[in-house]
Scaffold this active site. Structure first.
Site, PDB file in Angstrom:
ATOM      1  N   THR A   6       0.838  -1.199   0.000  1.00 56.16           N
ATOM      2  CA  THR A   6       0.000   0.000   0.000  1.00 56.16           C
ATOM      3  C   THR A   6       0.871   1.246   0.000  1.00 56.16           C
ATOM      4  O   THR A   6       2.021   1.204   0.452  1.00 56.16           O
ATOM      5  CB  THR A   6      -0.924   0.039   1.248  1.00 56.16           C
ATOM      6  OG1 THR A   6      -1.691   1.244   1.227  1.00 56.16           O
ATOM      7  CG2 THR A   6      -0.142  -0.010   2.547  1.00 56.16           C
ATOM      8  N   LYS A  11      -3.017   2.543   6.501  1.00 62.96           N
ATOM      9  CA  LYS A  11      -3.385   1.129   6.407  1.00 62.96           C
ATOM     10  C   LYS A  11      -2.362   0.254   7.128  1.00 62.96           C
ATOM     11  O   LYS A  11      -2.718  -0.737   7.749  1.00 62.96           O
ATOM     12  CB  LYS A  11      -3.476   0.703   4.939  1.00 62.96           C
ATOM     13  CG  LYS A  11      -4.709   1.213   4.225  1.00 62.96           C
ATOM     14  CD  LYS A  11      -4.791   0.566   2.848  1.00 62.96           C
ATOM     15  CE  LYS A  11      -5.979   1.065   2.051  1.00 62.96           C
ATOM     16  NZ  LYS A  11      -6.017   0.461   0.708  1.00 62.96           N
ATOM     17  N   GLU A  33      -4.029  -3.188 -11.572  1.00 65.76           N
ATOM     18  CA  GLU A  33      -5.373  -3.537 -11.077  1.00 65.76           C
ATOM     19  C   GLU A  33      -6.222  -4.007 -12.243  1.00 65.76           C
ATOM     20  O   GLU A  33      -6.554  -3.235 -13.129  1.00 65.76           O
ATOM     21  CB  GLU A  33      -6.034  -2.321 -10.411  1.00 65.76           C
ATOM     22  CG  GLU A  33      -5.633  -2.193  -8.967  1.00 65.76           C
ATOM     23  CD  GLU A  33      -6.708  -1.606  -8.072  1.00 65.76           C
ATOM     24  OE1 GLU A  33      -7.897  -1.598  -8.466  1.00 65.76           O
ATOM     25  OE2 GLU A  33      -6.352  -1.149  -6.988  1.00 65.76           O
ATOM     26  N   ASP A  62      -8.112  -5.004  -1.425  1.00 68.28           N
ATOM     27  CA  ASP A  62      -8.946  -4.287  -2.381  1.00 68.28           C
ATOM     28  C   ASP A  62     -10.287  -4.047  -1.701  1.00 68.28           C
ATOM     29  O   ASP A  62     -10.836  -4.939  -1.057  1.00 68.28           O
ATOM     30  CB  ASP A  62      -9.123  -5.094  -3.668  1.00 68.28           C
ATOM     31  CG  ASP A  62      -9.614  -4.196  -4.790  1.00 68.28           C
ATOM     32  OD1 ASP A  62      -9.010  -3.117  -4.985  1.00 68.28           O
ATOM     33  OD2 ASP A  62     -10.605  -4.524  -5.450  1.00 68.28           O
ATOM     34  N   GLY A 172     -11.879   9.119   1.230  1.00 66.97           N
ATOM     35  CA  GLY A 172     -12.777   8.478   0.260  1.00 66.97           C
ATOM     36  C   GLY A 172     -14.247   8.733   0.534  1.00 66.97           C
ATOM     37  O   GLY A 172     -14.676   9.878   0.713  1.00 66.97           O
TER      38      GLY A 172
HETATM   39  P1  IMP Z   1      -8.732   0.787  -2.063  1.00 59.73           P
HETATM   40  O1  IMP Z   1      -8.997  -0.622  -2.480  1.00 59.73           O
HETATM   41  O2  IMP Z   1      -8.352   0.918  -0.617  1.00 59.73           O
HETATM   42  O3  IMP Z   1      -7.818   1.508  -3.006  1.00 59.73           O
HETATM   43  O4  IMP Z   1     -10.125   1.567  -2.151  1.00 59.73           O
HETATM   44  C1  IMP Z   1     -10.936   1.540  -3.304  1.00 59.73           C
HETATM   45  C2  IMP Z   1     -11.934   2.674  -3.246  1.00 59.73           C
HETATM   46  O5  IMP Z   1     -12.789   2.526  -2.104  1.00 59.73           O
HETATM   47  C3  IMP Z   1     -11.332   4.071  -3.138  1.00 59.73           C
HETATM   48  O6  IMP Z   1     -12.175   4.954  -3.867  1.00 59.73           O
HETATM   49  C4  IMP Z   1     -11.393   4.376  -1.667  1.00 59.73           C
HETATM   50  O7  IMP Z   1     -11.481   5.764  -1.422  1.00 59.73           O
HETATM   51  C5  IMP Z   1     -12.656   3.652  -1.258  1.00 59.73           C
HETATM   52  N1  IMP Z   1     -12.529   3.157   0.117  1.00 59.73           N
HETATM   53  C6  IMP Z   1     -11.892   2.031   0.526  1.00 59.73           C
HETATM   54  N2  IMP Z   1     -11.916   1.920   1.854  1.00 59.73           N
HETATM   55  C7  IMP Z   1     -12.578   3.009   2.289  1.00 59.73           C
HETATM   56  C8  IMP Z   1     -12.903   3.482   3.589  1.00 59.73           C
HETATM   57  O8  IMP Z   1     -12.594   2.888   4.628  1.00 59.73           O
HETATM   58  N3  IMP Z   1     -13.570   4.653   3.641  1.00 59.73           N
HETATM   59  C9  IMP Z   1     -13.930   5.358   2.530  1.00 59.73           C
HETATM   60  N4  IMP Z   1     -13.635   4.981   1.315  1.00 59.73           N
HETATM   61  C10 IMP Z   1     -12.965   3.804   1.188  1.00 59.73           C
END
Ligand code: IMP
Length: 212
Positions: A6, A11, A33, A62, A172
């Site tokens: 990451t 994280k 991805e 993911d 996010g």
């Molecule tokens: P990633 O897999 O952690 O890269 O997240 C994928 C998508 O989900 C991104 O748009 C993140 O912002 C959203 N996301 C993942 N985990 C969270 C969270 O805990 N809170 C808010 N958005 C999340």
């Protein structure tokens, strides 16, 4: 030493809460991805590629936001939708729905080059046909259809609903995701981690990893 793949130090800190001291460190590695409509194959492909890069045990995650009234959209496309539409638009679209229930889901993929004994958590062994069609690629899947590296998957889930944005914390989709009366952006980090999809997946992983 386990590598959590990451670019987000938050994280890694979250993973440290579940694992023995000094047993995990972050690995900044940009794996390809793949597009898929489930999280598992994406995490599995990423974990294979990261393992071949690091030559050490790796954990890839993911995650995504799945809105019930939109048949799970944006789901695995959450990152793309956040960057293109933005979370306010996602809230506006959901505001027109009768069913605004949603869930965050997280899948962790663990790969250390070895096989896995049976346990309730699934193992992704790759799709032989797809691997054969794609030819040898960065994920290291064999073009002759022989077994690619197995990846153990751990899934976490937190239910909630989509609301108008509230709160300044998190990242996010946090401001539009309400769980137990509070948005994730209104919770402090400890409270969010205690209930979050990633926390739940990490808890399952840590319990299993202790015996590995
Ligand atoms: P990633 O897999 O952690 O890269 O997240 C994928 C998508 O989900 C991104 O748009 C993140 O912002 C959203 N996301 C993942 N985990 C969270 C969270 O805990 N809170 C808010 N958005 C999340």
């Amino acid at each position: 030493m386990l590598r959590y793949v990451t670019t987000n130090p938050g994280k890694v800190r979250e993973a440290e809460r579940y694992l023995p001291d000094g047993s995990v460190e972050g690995l900044d590695f940009d794996y390809a991805e793949v597009q898929a409509d489930e999280l598992g194959p994406i995490a599995a492909r990423g974990a294979r590629e990261a393992y071949r890069h690091a030559d050490a045990p790796v954990l890839v995650d993911d995650a995504g936001l799945f809105v019930e009234g939109l048949d799970g959209f944006p789901g695995p496309y959450s990152s793309y939708v956040e960057d293109t539409l933005g979370i306010e638009r996602v809230h506006e679209i959901a505001a027109d729905l009768d069913d605004r229930r949603a869930a965050f889901r997280c899948t962790l993929g663990y790969c250390d080059g070895e096989g896995f004994a049976a346990s309730p958590d699934p193992v992704d062994r790759g799709d032989r046909d797809a691997a054969a069609a794609a030819g040898p690629d960065a994920a290291g899947e064999a073009a002759d259809g022989s077994d690619p590296l197995p990846v153990k998957l751990f899934e976490g889930y937190v239910p909630g609903r989509i609301v108008a944005p509230r709160g300044d914390g998190g990242f996010g989709y946090d401001p539009i995701f309400e769980h137990d009366g509070e948005t994730f952006a209104e919770m402090d980090t400890d409270r969010k981690n205690a209930v979050s999809h990633r926390g739940r997946a990490l808890e399952k992983f840590a319990e299993w990893y202790a015996d590995r």
